[in-house]
Write a protein that holds these residues in place. Structure first.
Motif, mmCIF file in Angstrom:
data_model
loop_
_atom_site.group_PDB
_atom_site.id
_atom_site.type_symbol
_atom_site.label_atom_id
_atom_site.label_comp_id
_atom_site.label_asym_id
_atom_site.label_seq_id
_atom_site.Cartn_x
_atom_site.Cartn_y
_atom_site.Cartn_z
ATOM 1 N N LEU A 144 0.888 -1.182 0.127
ATOM 2 C CA LEU A 144 0.056 0.038 0.165
ATOM 3 C C LEU A 144 0.844 1.226 0.016
ATOM 4 C CD1 LEU A 144 -2.893 -0.991 2.442
ATOM 5 C CD2 LEU A 144 -2.972 -0.847 -0.183
ATOM 6 N N ARG A 145 1.940 1.195 0.524
ATOM 7 C CA ARG A 145 3.122 2.251 0.282
ATOM 8 C C ARG A 145 3.013 2.605 -1.175
ATOM 9 N NH1 ARG A 145 8.404 2.908 -0.321
ATOM 10 N NH2 ARG A 145 9.056 0.688 -0.316
ATOM 11 N N ILE A 146 3.198 1.789 -2.152
ATOM 12 C CA ILE A 146 3.589 2.397 -3.298
ATOM 13 C C ILE A 146 2.137 2.076 -4.490
ATOM 14 C CG2 ILE A 146 5.834 1.613 -3.313
ATOM 15 C CD1 ILE A 146 5.060 -0.631 -5.049
ATOM 16 N N ALA A 147 0.906 1.741 -3.887
ATOM 17 C CA ALA A 147 -0.014 1.250 -4.701
ATOM 18 C C ALA A 147 -0.713 2.681 -4.548
ATOM 19 C CB ALA A 147 -0.707 0.059 -4.424
ATOM 20 N N ASP A 148 -1.629 2.786 -5.888
ATOM 21 C CA ASP A 148 -2.754 3.807 -5.823
ATOM 22 C C ASP A 148 -3.846 3.072 -5.118
ATOM 23 O OD1 ASP A 148 -1.555 5.915 -7.563
ATOM 24 O OD2 ASP A 148 -0.988 4.226 -8.558
ATOM 25 N N HIS A 149 -4.441 1.844 -5.518
ATOM 26 C CA HIS A 149 -5.555 1.215 -4.912
ATOM 27 C C HIS A 149 -5.077 0.004 -4.275
ATOM 28 C CE1 HIS A 149 -6.936 3.977 -8.309
ATOM 29 N NE2 HIS A 149 -7.984 4.160 -7.273
ATOM 30 N N GLY A 150 -6.078 -0.502 -3.486
ATOM 31 C CA GLY A 150 -5.761 -1.913 -3.071
ATOM 32 C C GLY A 150 -7.310 -2.473 -3.179
ATOM 33 N N HIS A 151 -7.109 -4.000 -3.400
ATOM 34 C CA HIS A 151 -8.216 -4.854 -3.403
ATOM 35 C C HIS A 151 -8.083 -6.132 -2.403
ATOM 36 C CE1 HIS A 151 -9.685 -2.901 -7.020
ATOM 37 N NE2 HIS A 151 -8.375 -2.775 -7.058
ATOM 38 N N VAL A 152 -8.814 -6.080 -1.264
ATOM 39 C CA VAL A 152 -8.595 -7.240 -0.115
ATOM 40 C C VAL A 152 -9.426 -8.337 -0.663
ATOM 41 C CG1 VAL A 152 -8.461 -7.822 2.033
ATOM 42 C CG2 VAL A 152 -8.065 -5.254 1.406
ATOM 43 N N LEU A 153 -8.712 -9.588 -0.771
ATOM 44 C CA LEU A 153 -9.499 -10.855 -1.108
ATOM 45 C C LEU A 153 -9.597 -11.763 0.173
ATOM 46 C CD1 LEU A 153 -7.912 -12.009 -4.376
ATOM 47 C CD2 LEU A 153 -9.826 -10.507 -4.021
ATOM 48 N N GLU A 154 -10.617 -12.238 0.224
ATOM 49 C CA GLU A 154 -10.787 -13.240 1.352
ATOM 50 C C GLU A 154 -11.554 -14.463 0.702
ATOM 51 O OE1 GLU A 154 -11.197 -11.818 5.381
ATOM 52 O OE2 GLU A 154 -12.998 -13.175 5.375
ATOM 53 N N ASN A 155 -11.307 -15.625 0.735
ATOM 54 C CA ASN A 155 -12.117 -16.705 0.184
ATOM 55 C C ASN A 155 -12.709 -16.505 -1.080
ATOM 56 O OD1 ASN A 155 -12.151 -18.821 2.494
ATOM 57 N ND2 ASN A 155 -13.577 -17.245 3.549
ATOM 58 N N GLY A 156 -11.931 -15.985 -1.994
ATOM 59 C CA GLY A 156 -12.199 -16.216 -3.265
ATOM 60 C C GLY A 156 -13.092 -14.886 -3.510
ATOM 61 N N ARG A 157 -13.234 -13.855 -2.959
ATOM 62 C CA ARG A 157 -14.270 -12.786 -3.194
ATOM 63 C C ARG A 157 -13.266 -11.471 -2.787
ATOM 64 N NH1 ARG A 157 -18.297 -15.817 -0.788
ATOM 65 N NH2 ARG A 157 -19.794 -16.642 -2.292
ATOM 66 N N VAL A 158 -13.837 -10.228 -3.232
ATOM 67 C CA VAL A 158 -13.393 -9.039 -3.154
ATOM 68 C C VAL A 158 -13.809 -8.563 -1.588
ATOM 69 C CG1 VAL A 158 -12.669 -6.682 -3.582
ATOM 70 C CG2 VAL A 158 -12.849 -8.722 -5.383
ATOM 71 N N LEU A 159 -13.194 -8.548 -0.297
ATOM 72 C CA LEU A 159 -13.813 -8.008 0.904
ATOM 73 C C LEU A 159 -14.007 -6.553 0.938
ATOM 74 C CD1 LEU A 159 -14.614 -9.519 3.623
ATOM 75 C CD2 LEU A 159 -12.112 -8.472 4.226
ATOM 76 N N SER A 160 -13.121 -5.757 0.433
ATOM 77 C CA SER A 160 -13.198 -4.292 0.392
ATOM 78 C C SER A 160 -11.973 -4.014 -0.563
ATOM 79 C CB SER A 160 -12.964 -3.722 1.824
ATOM 80 O OG SER A 160 -11.889 -4.412 2.191
ATOM 81 N N HIS A 161 -12.344 -2.762 -1.147
ATOM 82 C CA HIS A 161 -11.399 -2.104 -2.186
ATOM 83 C C HIS A 161 -11.387 -0.422 -2.082
ATOM 84 C CE1 HIS A 161 -14.174 -0.340 -5.264
ATOM 85 N NE2 HIS A 161 -14.966 -1.444 -4.812
ATOM 86 N N GLY A 162 -10.170 0.139 -2.136
ATOM 87 C CA GLY A 162 -10.248 1.560 -1.961
ATOM 88 C C GLY A 162 -8.963 2.127 -2.464
ATOM 89 N N THR A 163 -8.721 3.568 -2.319
ATOM 90 C CA THR A 163 -7.400 3.954 -2.472
ATOM 91 C C THR A 163 -6.506 3.602 -1.292
ATOM 92 O OG1 THR A 163 -7.983 5.776 -1.051
ATOM 93 C CG2 THR A 163 -8.415 5.869 -3.467
#
Ligand code: ATP
Length: 248
Positions: A211-230
């Motif tokens: 996250l230090r270098i990324a613009d956005h993050g997508h958090v996966l859990e059990n094969g699904r996107v749990l949350s995403h955002g800047t």
């Protein structure tokens, strides 16, 4: 983010050996010239998402059974890796496999053969790699097998860069490396993004560094996107801090 998306993944479901559940509906968009981080625990589906986008599922008896993957506006689901590399979408697999007995530079040059390149283009790519990873020109003639873990990761990323890709799918570059080496590699990724315009989708268990270098993050859990955002929004969230950033 108003930049048009270079890679778009829409509601994909992936099975291995016909068994459902590896991905159960993953969607994400990676804007052109950005870095997107794919976060999550072991087995959450990060590698599977990258393999789906890079044509590498078939080799593991995996398959996208639903959804759509588009690169640069075109449907790419099911295309083999070499055709994707020719279109400028390269991947760096987990585990940084190098040809141990070949020299560092020979390992890099192998990457140039995946896409038709002129001698000038190969020279330009090699110069860029040596600029972004200044350790590599110092060891260019020695066997890759003698390189450190961090140097081998640099070689693996460099090999993908030899095709002068517009986008690189990068799986777990921090694995097994000391924090200082991880910082160097992530700084190089950021420079490749900011100075050279390369788009990245980066799968990482090390969420803090990613996250230090990324613009956005997508958090996966059990094969699904749990949350995403800047990245800054994700880093500010208490649940993300607790579960993924090692804070309490
Ligand atoms: P890791 O960091 O361990 O690679 P990950 O988030 O990348 O974790 P995946 O490797 O994508 O997770 O795994 C997602 C799910 O798919 C897991 O349940 C895993 O067991 C399963 N899986 C992954 N590869 C295969 C395979 N080759 N055959 C069968 N199942 C697989």
């Amino acid at each position: 983010d108003l930049r048009p998306s270079l890679l778009t993944i829409e509601s994909i479901e992936v099975v291995y050996h016909g068994v459902i559940g590896a991905l159960r509906g993953v969607s994400l968009a990676v804007p052109r010239h950005s870095i997107a981080a794919l976060l999550g625990a072991n087995g959450a589906g990060k590698s599977t998402t990258l393999k789906a986008a890079s044509g590498l599922l078939a080799g593991e008896r995996g398959e996208v059974i639903k959804g759509r993957i588009a690169y640069d506006g075109e449907d790419i689901a099911g295309l083999p890796p070499h055709l994707l590399v020719q279109r400028g979408l390269a991947q760096v697999l987990e585990g940084r496999r190098c040809f141990a007995s070949l020299s560092v530079e020979e390992n890099l040059l192998i990457g140039g053969h995946l896409r038709h390149r002129t001698a000038t283009q190969l020279r330009r790519a090699l110069d860029l790699i040596y600029t972004r990873f200044p350790r590599l020109p110092l060891i260019r003639r020695s066997a890759a097998g003698l390189a450190s873990g961090g140097e081998q990761q640099m070689i693996a990323i460099g090999r993908a860069l030899m095709s002068e890709p517009r986008m690189v799918l990068l799986d777990e570059p921090s694995m097994g490396l000391a924090p200082i080496v991880v910082s160097d590699i992530f700084d190089a990724v950021r420079a490749l993004n900011q100075q050279d315009g390369v788009t990245f989708l980066l799968a990482e268990q090390n969420a803090t560094q990613a996250l230090r270098i990324a613009d956005h993050g997508h958090v996966l859990e059990n094969g699904r996107v749990l949350s995403h955002g800047t990245s800054s929004a994700l880093m500010a969230r208490d649940d993300i801090k607790r579960f993924y950033l090692g804070e309490s």
